[in-house]
Scaffold this motif. Structure first.
Motif, PDB file in Angstrom:
ATOM      1  N   ARG A  67      -9.263   4.072 -12.968  1.00  0.00           N
ATOM      2  CA  ARG A  67      -8.494   5.286 -12.699  1.00  0.00           C
ATOM      3  C   ARG A  67      -7.272   5.001 -11.828  1.00  0.00           C
ATOM      4  NH1 ARG A  67     -11.762   8.837  -9.486  1.00  0.00           N
ATOM      5  NH2 ARG A  67     -12.879   7.000  -8.805  1.00  0.00           N
ATOM      6  N   PHE A  68      -6.258   5.854 -11.999  1.00  0.00           N
ATOM      7  CA  PHE A  68      -5.053   5.810 -11.167  1.00  0.00           C
ATOM      8  C   PHE A  68      -5.408   6.313  -9.766  1.00  0.00           C
ATOM      9  CE2 PHE A  68      -1.611   8.431  -9.345  1.00  0.00           C
ATOM     10  CZ  PHE A  68      -0.639   7.462  -9.160  1.00  0.00           C
ATOM     11  N   TYR A  69      -4.777   5.752  -8.742  1.00  0.00           N
ATOM     12  CA  TYR A  69      -4.994   6.192  -7.369  1.00  0.00           C
ATOM     13  C   TYR A  69      -3.654   6.366  -6.672  1.00  0.00           C
ATOM     14  CZ  TYR A  69      -5.974   6.052  -2.378  1.00  0.00           C
ATOM     15  OH  TYR A  69      -6.017   6.352  -1.037  1.00  0.00           O
TER      16      TYR A  69
ATOM     17  N   TYR B 245       5.900   6.353   2.835  1.00  0.00           N
ATOM     18  CA  TYR B 245       5.266   5.474   1.851  1.00  0.00           C
ATOM     19  C   TYR B 245       4.045   6.163   1.253  1.00  0.00           C
ATOM     20  CZ  TYR B 245       7.816   1.289   3.344  1.00  0.00           C
ATOM     21  OH  TYR B 245       8.785   0.363   3.607  1.00  0.00           O
ATOM     22  N   ALA B 246       3.648   5.673   0.106  1.00  0.00           N
ATOM     23  CA  ALA B 246       2.377   6.049  -0.497  1.00  0.00           C
ATOM     24  C   ALA B 246       1.814   4.778  -1.124  1.00  0.00           C
ATOM     25  CB  ALA B 246       2.554   7.117  -1.562  1.00  0.00           C
ATOM     26  N   THR B 247       0.491   4.634  -1.068  1.00  0.00           N
ATOM     27  CA  THR B 247      -0.162   3.511  -1.734  1.00  0.00           C
ATOM     28  C   THR B 247      -0.620   4.006  -3.100  1.00  0.00           C
ATOM     29  OG1 THR B 247      -0.910   2.626   0.375  1.00  0.00           O
ATOM     30  CG2 THR B 247      -2.056   1.853  -1.603  1.00  0.00           C
ATOM     31  N   MET B 248      -0.286   3.231  -4.136  1.00  0.00           N
ATOM     32  CA  MET B 248      -0.679   3.571  -5.496  1.00  0.00           C
ATOM     33  C   MET B 248      -1.343   2.369  -6.137  1.00  0.00           C
ATOM     34  SD  MET B 248       2.649   5.605  -6.871  1.00  0.00           S
ATOM     35  CE  MET B 248       3.429   6.871  -5.910  1.00  0.00           C
ATOM     36  N   SER B 249      -2.272   2.646  -7.038  1.00  0.00           N
ATOM     37  CA  SER B 249      -2.896   1.544  -7.775  1.00  0.00           C
ATOM     38  C   SER B 249      -3.236   1.981  -9.187  1.00  0.00           C
ATOM     39  CB  SER B 249      -4.162   1.057  -7.060  1.00  0.00           C
ATOM     40  OG  SER B 249      -5.150   2.068  -7.059  1.00  0.00           O
ATOM     41  N   VAL B 250      -3.199   1.021 -10.082  1.00  0.00           N
ATOM     42  CA  VAL B 250      -3.559   1.249 -11.480  1.00  0.00           C
ATOM     43  C   VAL B 250      -4.389   0.065 -11.966  1.00  0.00           C
ATOM     44  CG1 VAL B 250      -1.543   2.653 -12.074  1.00  0.00           C
ATOM     45  CG2 VAL B 250      -1.420   0.185 -12.308  1.00  0.00           C
TER      46      VAL B 250
ATOM     47  N   GLY C 255      -9.138  -3.480 -23.495  1.00  0.00           N
ATOM     48  CA  GLY C 255      -9.862  -2.270 -23.148  1.00  0.00           C
ATOM     49  C   GLY C 255     -10.702  -2.341 -21.888  1.00  0.00           C
ATOM     50  N   LYS C 256     -10.752  -3.512 -21.239  1.00  0.00           N
ATOM     51  CA  LYS C 256     -11.532  -3.657 -20.012  1.00  0.00           C
ATOM     52  C   LYS C 256     -10.611  -3.963 -18.833  1.00  0.00           C
ATOM     53  CE  LYS C 256     -15.832  -5.251 -22.036  1.00  0.00           C
ATOM     54  NZ  LYS C 256     -16.899  -6.233 -21.984  1.00  0.00           N
ATOM     55  N   VAL C 257     -11.031  -3.515 -17.647  1.00  0.00           N
ATOM     56  CA  VAL C 257     -10.245  -3.786 -16.450  1.00  0.00           C
ATOM     57  C   VAL C 257     -10.289  -5.286 -16.161  1.00  0.00           C
ATOM     58  CG1 VAL C 257     -10.002  -3.347 -13.983  1.00  0.00           C
ATOM     59  CG2 VAL C 257     -10.681  -1.483 -15.503  1.00  0.00           C
ATOM     60  N   ALA C 258      -9.095  -5.909 -16.132  1.00  0.00           N
ATOM     61  CA  ALA C 258      -8.997  -7.343 -15.888  1.00  0.00           C
ATOM     62  C   ALA C 258      -8.397  -7.633 -14.515  1.00  0.00           C
ATOM     63  CB  ALA C 258      -8.143  -7.992 -16.982  1.00  0.00           C
ATOM     64  N   GLY C 259      -7.900  -6.603 -13.867  1.00  0.00           N
ATOM     65  CA  GLY C 259      -7.294  -6.761 -12.549  1.00  0.00           C
ATOM     66  C   GLY C 259      -6.800  -5.414 -12.072  1.00  0.00           C
ATOM     67  N   VAL C 260      -6.188  -5.421 -10.918  1.00  0.00           N
ATOM     68  CA  VAL C 260      -5.689  -4.189 -10.316  1.00  0.00           C
ATOM     69  C   VAL C 260      -4.286  -4.448  -9.770  1.00  0.00           C
ATOM     70  CG1 VAL C 260      -6.007  -2.585  -8.387  1.00  0.00           C
ATOM     71  CG2 VAL C 260      -7.989  -3.326  -9.726  1.00  0.00           C
ATOM     72  N   LEU C 261      -3.391  -3.486  -9.999  1.00  0.00           N
ATOM     73  CA  LEU C 261      -2.052  -3.550  -9.446  1.00  0.00           C
ATOM     74  C   LEU C 261      -1.981  -2.511  -8.328  1.00  0.00           C
ATOM     75  CD1 LEU C 261       0.895  -4.550  -9.525  1.00  0.00           C
ATOM     76  CD2 LEU C 261       1.346  -2.744 -11.184  1.00  0.00           C
TER      77      LEU C 261
END
Length: 184
Positions: free
Chosen positions: A32-34, A47-52, A58-64
């Motif tokens: 999920r997006f954060y 600032y805001a912290t965001m992650s995707v 189709g599978k989560v391979a990492g996080v940005l």
């Protein structure tokens, strides 16, 4: 990586961190997006912290994860002008001022939930109202939610300025009617 360790950063010269315990990492790992609440740095920049999630097949391979500087957002809101008195401001989903021409109010985390237009925008409504400020000045306020962020935007202009053209049109119409009757 999937364990929360930074692999690369755009902050050259900084030590890579472990983000495994951070909400931003955990939320993106779940697919999920954060986005965090807005916070202000020591040098008074929002600032805001965001992650995707980064997906592969189709599978989560990492996080940005990104620490997003919102100073450009401030500039965009500051440039919204309608006539001489019209301005805009943006509030977070809690009603906290995020962007306004008066930066002191933003930096003091002013809460605007007491304003009807703010409550309506945060409830997902779009519309307009007439309000009166503590000094007794009437304002026209248009409001709308900012999609997917839970934020609200309000654009306001003094009623006197907003209705000035209407008053001019009314006077012109009456003058036209009177001169037409006199001419007839």
């Amino acid at each position: 990586d999937l364990n929360g360790r930074e692999i690369v950063t755009s902050e050259l010269g900084t030590v890579l961190r472990n983000r495994a315990g951070e909400t931003a990492f955990k939320t993106a790992l779940e697919g999920r997006f954060y986005m965090s609440d807005i916070y202000v740095s020591e040098d008074h920049i929002p600032y805001a912290t965001m992650s995707v999630p980064v997906k592969q097949l189709g599978k989560v391979a990492g996080v940005l994860v990104a620490e997003v500087n919102l100073r450009g957002f401030w500039k965009i809101v500051d440039e919204i002008r309608i006539g001489q008195t019209g301005t805009a401001f943006v509030v977070s989903k809690q009603g906290i001022l995020i962007a306004d021409e008066d930066k002191k109010r933003v930096l003091s985390n002013e809460n605007r939930l007491g304003q009807e237009a703010v409550r309506a925008a945060l409830a997902g409504s779009t519309g307009s109202i007439e309000s009166v400020d503590p000094a007794g000045v009437k304002w026209l306020e248009a409001y709308a939610p900012l999609a997917n962020l839970g934020w609200g935007v309000v654009v306001k202009q003094s009623a006197q300025e907003a209705y000035s053209f209407l008053r001019l049109m009314k006077m012109t119409s009456w003058a036209l009617i009177v001169f037409s009757l006199l001419g007839a």
